[in-house]
Motif scaffolding. Structure first.
Motif, PDB file in Angstrom:
ATOM      1  N   LEU A   1     139.011 115.077  22.482  1.00 40.80           N
ATOM      2  CA  LEU A   1     138.512 113.712  22.301  1.00 40.80           C
ATOM      3  C   LEU A   1     139.050 112.783  23.379  1.00 40.80           C
ATOM      4  O   LEU A   1     138.311 111.948  23.910  1.00 40.80           O
ATOM      5  N   SER A   2     140.289 112.934  23.703  1.00 39.07           N
ATOM      6  CA  SER A   2     140.880 112.117  24.761  1.00 39.07           C
ATOM      7  C   SER A   2     140.163 112.360  26.077  1.00 39.07           C
ATOM      8  O   SER A   2     139.840 111.415  26.810  1.00 39.07           O
ATOM      9  N   SER A   3     139.892 113.611  26.369  1.00 39.02           N
ATOM     10  CA  SER A   3     139.172 113.957  27.596  1.00 39.02           C
ATOM     11  C   SER A   3     137.755 113.381  27.593  1.00 39.02           C
ATOM     12  O   SER A   3     137.301 112.823  28.599  1.00 39.02           O
ATOM     13  N   LEU A   4     137.068 113.498  26.478  1.00 39.44           N
ATOM     14  CA  LEU A   4     135.702 112.971  26.376  1.00 39.44           C
ATOM     15  C   LEU A   4     135.670 111.451  26.541  1.00 39.44           C
ATOM     16  O   LEU A   4     134.811 110.918  27.237  1.00 39.44           O
ATOM     17  N   HIS A   5     136.613 110.781  25.908  1.00 39.62           N
ATOM     18  CA  HIS A   5     136.659 109.319  26.033  1.00 39.62           C
ATOM     19  C   HIS A   5     136.938 108.908  27.476  1.00 39.62           C
ATOM     20  O   HIS A   5     136.359 107.923  27.967  1.00 39.62           O
ATOM     21  N   GLY A   6     137.773 109.669  28.165  1.00 34.51           N
ATOM     22  CA  GLY A   6     138.040 109.392  29.573  1.00 34.51           C
ATOM     23  C   GLY A   6     136.797 109.561  30.423  1.00 34.51           C
ATOM     24  O   GLY A   6     136.495 108.728  31.281  1.00 34.51           O
ATOM     25  N   ARG A   7     136.056 110.642  30.180  1.00 35.42           N
ATOM     26  CA  ARG A   7     134.827 110.877  30.939  1.00 35.42           C
ATOM     27  C   ARG A   7     133.783 109.810  30.646  1.00 35.42           C
ATOM     28  O   ARG A   7     133.091 109.338  31.550  1.00 35.42           O
ATOM     29  N   LEU A   8     133.660 109.440  29.375  1.00 34.85           N
ATOM     30  CA  LEU A   8     132.685 108.418  29.015  1.00 34.85           C
ATOM     31  C   LEU A   8     133.024 107.075  29.646  1.00 34.85           C
ATOM     32  O   LEU A   8     132.121 106.351  30.085  1.00 34.85           O
ATOM     33  N   SER A   9     134.292 106.747  29.700  1.00 31.70           N
ATOM     34  CA  SER A   9     134.657 105.471  30.315  1.00 31.70           C
ATOM     35  C   SER A   9     134.403 105.479  31.818  1.00 31.70           C
ATOM     36  O   SER A   9     134.025 104.453  32.392  1.00 31.70           O
ATOM     37  N   LYS A  10     134.550 106.615  32.456  1.00 25.66           N
ATOM     38  CA  LYS A  10     134.246 106.703  33.887  1.00 25.66           C
ATOM     39  C   LYS A  10     132.745 106.597  34.149  1.00 25.66           C
ATOM     40  O   LYS A  10     132.335 106.082  35.184  1.00 25.66           O
ATOM     41  N   LEU A  11     131.948 107.110  33.207  1.00 24.29           N
ATOM     42  CA  LEU A  11     130.496 107.053  33.369  1.00 24.29           C
ATOM     43  C   LEU A  11     129.939 105.648  33.118  1.00 24.29           C
ATOM     44  O   LEU A  11     128.861 105.317  33.579  1.00 24.29           O
ATOM     45  N   SER A  12     130.657 104.849  32.375  1.00 23.04           N
ATOM     46  CA  SER A  12     130.168 103.516  32.025  1.00 23.04           C
ATOM     47  C   SER A  12     130.302 102.530  33.149  1.00 23.04           C
ATOM     48  O   SER A  12     130.897 102.649  34.112  1.00 23.04           O
TER      49      SER A  12
END
Length: 68
Positions: free
Chosen positions: A57-68
């Protein structure tokens, strides 16, 4: 393309959040009710899965924030 990736990552994050907040606590509670935690493989497996889900989840949230 980016929106589709965001959607997929968001869906995976939702599934993992459900597992972290609903499924794993139920499994841990059931394992604790069975008794001795030192020899309880279900308890150990649930805790390991919980750690994995939190890391993912931490990894996914990091990726999502970079994509935003």
């Amino acid at each position: 393309m980016i929106e589709e990736l965001k959607r997929k990552l968001g869906a995976e994050a939702e599934k993992l959040m459900h597992e972290l907040n609903v499924t794993l606590p139920r499994e841990i509670r059931t394992a604790v009710e069975r008794g001795d935690l030192k020899e309880n493989s279900e308890y150990k497996a649930a805790l390991e899965r919980q750690q994995f889900v939190q890391a993912r989840l931490s990894s996914l949230h990091g990726r999502l924030s970079k994509l935003s």
